[in-house]
Design a protein around this motif. Structure first.
Motif, short mmCIF file in Angstrom:
data_model
loop_
_atom_site.label_atom_id
_atom_site.label_comp_id
_atom_site.label_asym_id
_atom_site.label_seq_id
_atom_site.Cartn_x
_atom_site.Cartn_y
_atom_site.Cartn_z
N LEU A 32 0.83 -1.20 0.00
CA LEU A 32 0.00 0.00 0.00
C LEU A 32 0.87 1.26 0.00
N TYR A 33 0.63 2.11 -0.96
CA TYR A 33 1.29 3.39 -1.03
C TYR A 33 0.46 4.38 -0.20
N ILE A 34 1.13 5.13 0.66
CA ILE A 34 0.43 5.99 1.61
C ILE A 34 0.83 7.45 1.41
N GLY A 35 -0.14 8.30 1.46
CA GLY A 35 0.12 9.74 1.46
C GLY A 35 -0.64 10.41 2.59
N TRP A 36 -0.19 11.57 2.96
CA TRP A 36 -0.90 12.41 3.94
C TRP A 36 -1.43 13.65 3.23
N PHE A 37 -2.67 13.97 3.52
CA PHE A 37 -3.32 15.16 2.97
C PHE A 37 -3.84 16.00 4.13
N ARG A 38 -4.15 17.24 3.82
CA ARG A 38 -4.80 18.07 4.82
C ARG A 38 -5.83 18.97 4.14
N GLN A 39 -6.80 19.37 4.92
CA GLN A 39 -7.85 20.24 4.40
C GLN A 39 -8.21 21.25 5.47
N TYR A 94 -6.14 16.48 9.05
CA TYR A 94 -5.13 15.69 8.35
C TYR A 94 -5.67 14.29 8.09
N PHE A 95 -5.50 13.83 6.86
CA PHE A 95 -5.98 12.52 6.44
C PHE A 95 -4.81 11.68 5.93
N CYS A 96 -4.84 10.39 6.22
CA CYS A 96 -3.95 9.50 5.50
C CYS A 96 -4.77 8.80 4.43
N ALA A 97 -4.11 8.49 3.34
CA ALA A 97 -4.77 7.89 2.19
C ALA A 97 -3.88 6.81 1.61
N GLY A 98 -4.50 5.75 1.08
CA GLY A 98 -3.76 4.64 0.55
C GLY A 98 -4.22 4.22 -0.84
N VAL A 99 -3.29 3.64 -1.57
CA VAL A 99 -3.59 3.12 -2.89
C VAL A 99 -2.63 1.97 -3.18
N ASP A 100 -3.05 1.03 -4.02
CA ASP A 100 -2.23 -0.17 -4.24
C ASP A 100 -1.36 -0.07 -5.49
N ARG A 101 -1.09 1.13 -5.95
CA ARG A 101 -0.22 1.34 -7.10
C ARG A 101 0.49 2.69 -6.92
N PRO A 102 1.61 2.87 -7.58
CA PRO A 102 2.32 4.15 -7.42
C PRO A 102 1.49 5.32 -7.93
N VAL A 103 1.62 6.43 -7.26
CA VAL A 103 0.95 7.65 -7.72
C VAL A 103 1.62 8.11 -9.01
N PRO A 104 0.84 8.35 -10.06
CA PRO A 104 1.43 8.60 -11.39
C PRO A 104 1.78 10.06 -11.67
N ARG A 105 2.11 10.80 -10.65
CA ARG A 105 2.46 12.20 -10.89
C ARG A 105 3.35 12.69 -9.75
N ALA A 106 4.01 13.82 -9.99
CA ALA A 106 4.95 14.33 -9.00
C ALA A 106 4.23 14.86 -7.76
N SER A 111 -7.62 12.26 -5.91
CA SER A 111 -8.20 11.25 -6.80
C SER A 111 -7.26 10.08 -7.09
N ASP A 112 -5.98 10.22 -6.73
CA ASP A 112 -5.02 9.14 -6.93
C ASP A 112 -5.19 8.02 -5.90
N PHE A 113 -5.94 8.26 -4.84
CA PHE A 113 -6.02 7.34 -3.71
C PHE A 113 -7.41 6.73 -3.58
N ASP A 114 -7.44 5.46 -3.20
CA ASP A 114 -8.70 4.72 -3.09
C ASP A 114 -9.21 4.61 -1.66
N TYR A 115 -8.31 4.68 -0.69
CA TYR A 115 -8.68 4.42 0.69
C TYR A 115 -8.33 5.62 1.55
N TRP A 116 -9.25 5.98 2.45
CA TRP A 116 -9.07 7.18 3.26
C TRP A 116 -9.46 6.92 4.72
N GLY A 117 -8.73 7.59 5.61
CA GLY A 117 -9.15 7.64 6.99
C GLY A 117 -10.14 8.78 7.17
#
Length: 126
Positions: A32-39, A94-106, A111-117
């Motif tokens: 799982l590829y993980i990113g952190w977002f905030r809003q 702050y949200f963590c988000a996951g996806v099962d493939r590499p994010v295709p952009r810098a 929208s790159d992520f499928d799973y969210w907290g």
């Protein structure tokens, strides 16, 4: 069922530090590829950090570079976001988000992520 559960938010003063955690369940953590977002109120959700599984590709939002570090704890199926020298402009959910493939952009997009907290609130007072 994939679940991402964030913790570690709170009310802090200018210059403080905190560590956010995201525990992953229901999916092979090492896949799982993980990113952190905030809003922030009235603003769009934005990427704060991202790290690929191997740890050799990372992204940090320009405004947090040098103050934020993302890391993975494979033993605990968790991803951490260490934030130092916090500023009022860091106030957001702050949200963590996951996806099962590499994010295709810098710069990752939500929208790159499928799973969210559900997010954890971080409030920094001046």
């Amino acid at each position: 069922q994939v679940q991402l559960v964030e913790s570690g938010g709170g009310l802090l003063q200018y210059g403080a530090s905190l560590r956010l955690s995201c525990v992953v369940s229901g999916f092979p953590f090492d896949s799982l590829y993980i990113g952190w977002f905030r809003q922030a109120p009235g603003k769009e959700r934005e990427a704060v950090s991202y790290m690929n599984i191997g740890g050799d590709i990372t992204y940090y939002k320009r405004a947090v570079r040098g103050r934020v570090t993302q890391s993975r704890d494979h033993a605990k199926n968790s991803v951490h976001l260490q934030m130092n020298n916090l500023k009022p402009e860091d106030t957001a959910v702050y949200f963590c988000a996951g996806v099962d493939r590499p994010v295709p952009r810098a710069i990752p997009l939500p929208s790159d992520f499928d799973y969210w907290g559900v997010g954890t609130q971080v409030t920094v007072s001046s």
